[in-house]
Motif scaffolding. Structure first.
Motif, PDB file in Angstrom:
ATOM      1  N   SER A  62       0.836  -1.200   0.000  1.00  0.00           N
ATOM      2  CA  SER A  62       0.000   0.000   0.000  1.00  0.00           C
ATOM      3  C   SER A  62       0.867   1.246   0.000  1.00  0.00           C
ATOM      4  O   SER A  62       2.023   1.226   0.434  1.00  0.00           O
ATOM      5  CB  SER A  62      -0.959  -0.001   1.190  1.00  0.00           C
ATOM      6  N   PHE A  63       0.286   2.317  -0.505  1.00  0.00           N
ATOM      7  CA  PHE A  63       0.992   3.598  -0.604  1.00  0.00           C
ATOM      8  C   PHE A  63      -0.039   4.706  -0.713  1.00  0.00           C
ATOM      9  O   PHE A  63      -1.225   4.450  -0.944  1.00  0.00           O
ATOM     10  CB  PHE A  63       1.945   3.605  -1.809  1.00  0.00           C
ATOM     11  N   LEU A  64       0.425   5.950  -0.564  1.00  0.00           N
ATOM     12  CA  LEU A  64      -0.455   7.111  -0.645  1.00  0.00           C
ATOM     13  C   LEU A  64      -0.249   7.867  -1.953  1.00  0.00           C
ATOM     14  O   LEU A  64       0.888   8.114  -2.363  1.00  0.00           O
ATOM     15  CB  LEU A  64      -0.190   8.069   0.518  1.00  0.00           C
ATOM     16  N   VAL A  94      -8.828   1.614  -3.437  1.00  0.00           N
ATOM     17  CA  VAL A  94      -8.428   3.015  -3.275  1.00  0.00           C
ATOM     18  C   VAL A  94      -9.364   3.675  -2.267  1.00  0.00           C
ATOM     19  O   VAL A  94     -10.578   3.697  -2.462  1.00  0.00           O
ATOM     20  CB  VAL A  94      -8.484   3.775  -4.619  1.00  0.00           C
ATOM     21  N   ASP A  95      -8.782   4.192  -1.183  1.00  0.00           N
ATOM     22  CA  ASP A  95      -9.552   5.000  -0.242  1.00  0.00           C
ATOM     23  C   ASP A  95      -9.573   6.416  -0.806  1.00  0.00           C
ATOM     24  O   ASP A  95      -8.537   7.094  -0.857  1.00  0.00           O
ATOM     25  CB  ASP A  95      -8.913   4.983   1.148  1.00  0.00           C
ATOM     26  N   SER A  98      -8.405   9.478   1.697  1.00  0.00           N
ATOM     27  CA  SER A  98      -7.007   9.531   2.140  1.00  0.00           C
ATOM     28  C   SER A  98      -6.024   9.368   0.988  1.00  0.00           C
ATOM     29  O   SER A  98      -4.861   9.734   1.105  1.00  0.00           O
ATOM     30  CB  SER A  98      -6.730   8.439   3.180  1.00  0.00           C
ATOM     31  N   ARG A 100      -5.067   6.437  -0.061  1.00  0.00           N
ATOM     32  CA  ARG A 100      -4.323   5.192   0.173  1.00  0.00           C
ATOM     33  C   ARG A 100      -4.759   4.145  -0.840  1.00  0.00           C
ATOM     34  O   ARG A 100      -5.915   3.817  -0.960  1.00  0.00           O
ATOM     35  CB  ARG A 100      -4.533   4.660   1.581  1.00  0.00           C
ATOM     36  N   THR A 102      -4.260   0.214  -1.842  1.00  0.00           N
ATOM     37  CA  THR A 102      -3.835  -1.087  -1.329  1.00  0.00           C
ATOM     38  C   THR A 102      -3.946  -2.098  -2.458  1.00  0.00           C
ATOM     39  O   THR A 102      -5.032  -2.294  -3.024  1.00  0.00           O
ATOM     40  CB  THR A 102      -4.708  -1.531  -0.141  1.00  0.00           C
TER      41      THR A 102
END
Length: 181
Positions: A62-64, A94-95, A98, A100, A102
């Motif tokens: 995961s990453f932003l 995808v959030d 935020s 984020r 995953t």
């Protein structure tokens, strides 16, 4: 879709729809107001394509993403184009708030390019009104119709703040000026 349409900006400025000689300048103020609103909110308001260059020193799941809110993730590829990751809903989550991402059942490492759509598909009335206030303020200061006012709109000068964004627009956006409450 702009945060404020040309027609709405002209209405705020009391310019008839059939008067088109100032349209290019007004659209420039719409762009400037959009940038000012996004700066104050710290989010993307006008939907657009964003490209992030990412660098992962180790494998991650995961990453932003850098810009929010995220509307959709379009693609994720290695910087050299030799590898791509599945970003469909079953392979990546995808959030939107935020940013984020995953990856489900995969890892990513090295340098990559993420292409995605970011922006607010329905900015609130307060955001649109703040943009119109900024447009009107920029228009009036450009035309000299406000007279000489140190803080703009009769507002006192606040050190560290410019005059392009009137305090009432900042308040509509929910950001409080520094000071004692």
């Amino acid at each position: 879709m702009a945060i404020v349409s040309l027609a709405d900006a002209k209405k705020q400025l009391n310019i008839p729809d059939d008067e088109t000689s100032e349209d290019v300048e007004i659209l420039g103020f719409v762009d400037a107001a959009t940038a000012a609103v996004e700066e104050q909110l710290g989010t993307i308001v006008e939907p657009r394509t964003v490209v992030d260059e990412l660098d992962f020193r180790r494998s991650v799941t995961s990453f932003l993403l850098q810009s929010v809110p995220v509307i959709s993730l379009t693609s994720l590829t290695s910087l050299d184009g030799t590898r791509s990751w599945d970003v469909s809903p079953g392979a990546a989550h995808v959030d939107k708030d935020s940013g984020r991402v995953t990856l489900l059942g995969a890892t990513i490492s090295g340098s990559a390019i993420a292409i995605y759509q970011a922006g607010d598909l329905s900015p609130g009335a307060n955001v649109r009104l703040a943009a119109k206030i900024i447009i009107q303020h920029l228009w009036e200061t450009q035309r000299g119709t406000m007279g000489v006012q140190l803080g703009g709109d009769g507002e006192p000068y606040v050190p560290g703040r410019g005059f392009a964004v009137p305090r009432r627009a900042i308040e509509l956006l929910g950001n409080q000026l520094p000071g004692v409450a």
